[in-house]
Scaffold this motif. Structure first.
Motif, PDB file in Angstrom:
ATOM      1  N   GLU A 137       0.820  -1.211   0.000  1.00 13.67           N
ATOM      2  CA  GLU A 137       0.000   0.000   0.000  1.00 13.67           C
ATOM      3  C   GLU A 137       0.852   1.258   0.000  1.00 13.67           C
ATOM      4  N   VAL A 138       1.937   1.224   0.762  1.00 11.53           N
ATOM      5  CA  VAL A 138       2.810   2.391   0.842  1.00 11.53           C
ATOM      6  C   VAL A 138       3.546   2.596  -0.485  1.00 11.53           C
ATOM      7  N   LYS A 139       4.051   1.518  -1.059  1.00  9.56           N
ATOM      8  CA  LYS A 139       4.742   1.614  -2.350  1.00  9.56           C
ATOM      9  C   LYS A 139       3.800   2.112  -3.442  1.00  9.56           C
ATOM     10  N   GLN A 140       2.572   1.647  -3.405  1.00 13.66           N
ATOM     11  CA  GLN A 140       1.597   2.083  -4.401  1.00 13.66           C
ATOM     12  C   GLN A 140       1.341   3.582  -4.292  1.00 13.66           C
ATOM     13  N   MET A 141       1.253   4.088  -3.050  1.00 16.48           N
ATOM     14  CA  MET A 141       1.063   5.528  -2.840  1.00 16.48           C
ATOM     15  C   MET A 141       2.217   6.318  -3.449  1.00 16.48           C
ATOM     16  N   ILE A 142       3.443   5.904  -3.108  1.00 14.75           N
ATOM     17  CA  ILE A 142       4.631   6.643  -3.551  1.00 14.75           C
ATOM     18  C   ILE A 142       4.781   6.559  -5.065  1.00 14.75           C
ATOM     19  N   ASP A 143       4.651   5.363  -5.616  1.00 14.57           N
ATOM     20  CA  ASP A 143       4.770   5.203  -7.069  1.00 14.57           C
ATOM     21  C   ASP A 143       3.684   5.985  -7.793  1.00 14.57           C
ATOM     22  N   GLY A 144       2.476   5.980  -7.244  1.00 18.18           N
ATOM     23  CA  GLY A 144       1.378   6.711  -7.877  1.00 18.18           C
ATOM     24  C   GLY A 144       1.642   8.203  -7.918  1.00 18.18           C
ATOM     25  N   MET A 145       2.184   8.746  -6.831  1.00 16.37           N
ATOM     26  CA  MET A 145       2.482  10.178  -6.809  1.00 16.37           C
ATOM     27  C   MET A 145       3.607  10.526  -7.776  1.00 16.37           C
ATOM     28  N   LYS A 146       4.605   9.663  -7.858  1.00 18.26           N
ATOM     29  CA  LYS A 146       5.700   9.925  -8.803  1.00 18.26           C
ATOM     30  C   LYS A 146       5.213   9.830 -10.243  1.00 18.26           C
ATOM     31  N   ASN A 147       4.346   8.863 -10.520  1.00 19.50           N
ATOM     32  CA  ASN A 147       3.775   8.746 -11.870  1.00 19.50           C
ATOM     33  C   ASN A 147       2.954   9.979 -12.222  1.00 19.50           C
ATOM     34  N   LEU A 151       7.034  11.952   2.779  1.00 22.32           N
ATOM     35  CA  LEU A 151       7.520  13.262   2.355  1.00 22.32           C
ATOM     36  C   LEU A 151       8.959  13.174   1.850  1.00 22.32           C
ATOM     37  N   GLU A 152       9.793  12.441   2.569  1.00 25.08           N
ATOM     38  CA  GLU A 152      11.193  12.315   2.142  1.00 25.08           C
ATOM     39  C   GLU A 152      11.303  11.584   0.810  1.00 25.08           C
ATOM     40  N   GLN A 153      10.471  10.584   0.610  1.00 30.32           N
ATOM     41  CA  GLN A 153      10.499   9.843  -0.654  1.00 30.32           C
ATOM     42  C   GLN A 153      10.127  10.729  -1.838  1.00 30.32           C
ATOM     43  N   LEU A 154       9.376  11.775  -1.587  1.00 33.66           N
ATOM     44  CA  LEU A 154       8.971  12.708  -2.642  1.00 33.66           C
ATOM     45  C   LEU A 154       9.897  13.920  -2.718  1.00 33.66           C
ATOM     46  N   GLY A 155      11.052  13.846  -2.078  1.00 39.08           N
ATOM     47  CA  GLY A 155      12.052  14.902  -2.209  1.00 39.08           C
ATOM     48  C   GLY A 155      11.916  16.055  -1.246  1.00 39.08           C
ATOM     49  N   ILE A 156      11.113  15.902  -0.197  1.00 37.48           N
ATOM     50  CA  ILE A 156      10.993  16.937   0.834  1.00 37.48           C
ATOM     51  C   ILE A 156      12.057  16.702   1.903  1.00 37.48           C
ATOM     52  N   ARG A 157      12.724  17.769   2.311  1.00 35.46           N
ATOM     53  CA  ARG A 157      13.715  17.693   3.378  1.00 35.46           C
ATOM     54  C   ARG A 157      13.326  18.677   4.487  1.00 35.46           C
ATOM     55  N   PHE A 158      13.697  18.321   5.712  1.00 39.67           N
ATOM     56  CA  PHE A 158      13.247  19.091   6.873  1.00 39.67           C
ATOM     57  C   PHE A 158      14.351  20.031   7.342  1.00 39.67           C
ATOM     58  N   PHE A 159      14.138  21.306   7.076  1.00 42.79           N
ATOM     59  CA  PHE A 159      15.130  22.338   7.400  1.00 42.79           C
ATOM     60  C   PHE A 159      15.135  22.622   8.897  1.00 42.79           C
ATOM     61  N   SER A 160      13.951  22.863   9.442  1.00 40.81           N
ATOM     62  CA  SER A 160      13.791  23.073  10.890  1.00 40.81           C
ATOM     63  C   SER A 160      12.724  22.125  11.393  1.00 40.81           C
ATOM     64  N   LEU A 161      12.836  21.744  12.664  1.00 41.60           N
ATOM     65  CA  LEU A 161      11.951  20.741  13.232  1.00 41.60           C
ATOM     66  C   LEU A 161      11.460  21.176  14.606  1.00 41.60           C
ATOM     67  N   ALA A 162      10.178  20.911  14.878  1.00 41.93           N
ATOM     68  CA  ALA A 162       9.618  21.216  16.190  1.00 41.93           C
ATOM     69  C   ALA A 162       8.584  20.166  16.548  1.00 41.93           C
ATOM     70  N   GLY A 163       8.378  19.985  17.850  1.00 42.46           N
ATOM     71  CA  GLY A 163       7.372  19.022  18.277  1.00 42.46           C
ATOM     72  C   GLY A 163       7.193  19.019  19.778  1.00 42.46           C
TER      73      GLY A 163
END
Length: 411
Positions: free
Chosen positions: A11-21, A62-74
């Protein structure tokens, strides 16, 4: 379970592949990029006990789609994933796979490190035992509450996180700054944007609550209030404070707090505390003051160079509270107080609705530290699904226009 049970789940691979397609990874998400095409954002993660497992699914996609985390909070559970990501250093790298490895190899019930009576009470609470049984089990743990102010000392958690950081070359706050605050040498502003990189610096924000002085604490930004040489402190302590669910974990006690005129001046300047600095402070879960600190990176009257993405664990305001007993009354009061600050900020800054996604956490119990592998995987997938929803709908150019309009209107 193996890491691939999460990362390669169909399911996770399908999500990522679908978004890249569908070329979702080629959308604009930020004006800060590197030569590899990664786009940089700030990320704020909500607290929610065991439900925090879902945050890892969100950050992984998010990381698989090329997003990187510049600052982090939580806060609380959000602070744990925040520190795990920050502790892996270089902000240009994908990190979630290593965080998943930590998740796979850790029995989260180990964090319940109180005595047998404490464990029995927590088990009865999670299993929603009948009132008589809860009262009986509760009577057995009165000593722990009075002596230690909590059922669990939190030592297992602190030792676990300390080891994780140490294994990645981080023993002190100075070590963490040296790794996390490095700017990638190939960082650039998107072509056609009339801004520069001036003033950009990765930032970490862990939220805790100081009950001694009634202060919302942001670590490491306020470290100098509590330690004479904060750069030598173990950063795992910040998270140990932030995740200290009241009465479930004993508060984090900080002793030998700096005293004198300079220390007093610093307390007044940073947190408006006008008395003498306490000699000892009791810190607990930051969620009692700000469970979703989405305001932490906010800059007024400017269009940001990168967005502040926020991820929430469930939707806490879609059903009215039913108050039928003293217990439900207390729960409603507690939840109102801990969400008030965050809801108020979002109400005053409506553009943040475009930045925030909510994870559907289903029937998972936030306090169930005896979580099964199957439940971990389900929460991970729920986080991944939230990431897909958000990435498909988010429009960076539209967001900047909305922000511009709000600034023009003086909001």
């Amino acid at each position: 379970m193996k890491i691939t049970d999460f990362t390669n789940h169909p399911e996770v691979k399908q999500m990522i592949d679908g978004m890249k397609n569908d070329k979702v990874d080629q959308k604009q998400f930020s004006d800060i990029l590197d030569s590899s095409g990664n786009q940089y954002v700030e990320l704020v993660q909500e607290g929610g006990g065991i439900l925090g497992v879902a945050l890892i699914g969100y950050t992984f996609v998010l990381e698989q789609l090329g997003i990187r985390f510049f600052s982090l909070a939580g806060t609380s559970a959000g602070s744990i994933n925040t520190m795990l990501l920050a502790g892996l250093g270089d902000i240009s790298k994908r990190k979630s796979e290593k965080v998943i490895e930590v998740l796979v190899n850790k029995n989260l019930y180990d964090f319940v490190d109180g005595n047998d009576d404490s464990k029995d009470f927590i088990k009865a609470l999670v299993e929603k035992a009948k009132r008589v049984k809860l009262i009986w089990k509760g009577w057995q743990i009165v000593d722990e509450i009075f002596d230690d102010l909590g059922l669990n000392p939190g030592d297992d958690f602190l030792n676990w996180l300390t080891k994780f950081l140490k294994d990645n070359g981080i023993k002190t706050m100075a070590d963490l700054n040296a790794e996390f605050q490095k700017l990638p040498s190939d960082l650039v502003i998107r072509e056609g944007v009339s801004r520069t990189l001036a003033g950009l610096e990765p930032r970490l924000a862990i939220i805790a609550a100081d009950l001694t002085t009634e202060t919302k604490v942001e670590f490491p930004g306020m470290c100098s209030l509590y330690w004479a040489n904060p750069q030598k402190e173990n950063p795992a302590i910040f998270v140990r404070a932030s995740m200290s669910i009241p009465y479930f974990f004993s508060p984090l006690r900080i002793s030998n707090i700096p005293q004198g005129p300079e220390a007093k001046k610093k307390w007044e300047e940073l947190v408006s505390f006008k008395g003498n600095p306490p000699r000892e402070s009791f810190l607990v879960d930051g969620g009692i003051l700000s469970n979703f600190p989405i305001d932490v990176f906010h800059k007024c009257n400017t269009i940001p160079r990168m967005p502040t993405f926020g991820i929430r664990l469930g939707d806490n305001r879609n059903i009215a509270n039913k108050i039928t007993s003293p217990t439900s009354l207390f729960g409603a009061m507690f939840n109102s107080l801990r969400h008030l600050h965050d809801y108020d900020f979002i109400l005053k800054n409506p553009d943040y609705h475009l930045l925030i996604e909510k994870i559907d956490i289903g029937d998972h119990d936030w306090l169930n530290f005896a979580i099964t592998d199957a439940a971990k995987l389900d929460l991970f997938k729920r986080g991944a699904q939230a990431a897909e929803r958000f990435l498909r709908k988010f429009n960076w150019l539209q967001y900047k226009e909305v922000r511009k309009q709000l600034i023009t209107e003086g909001i």
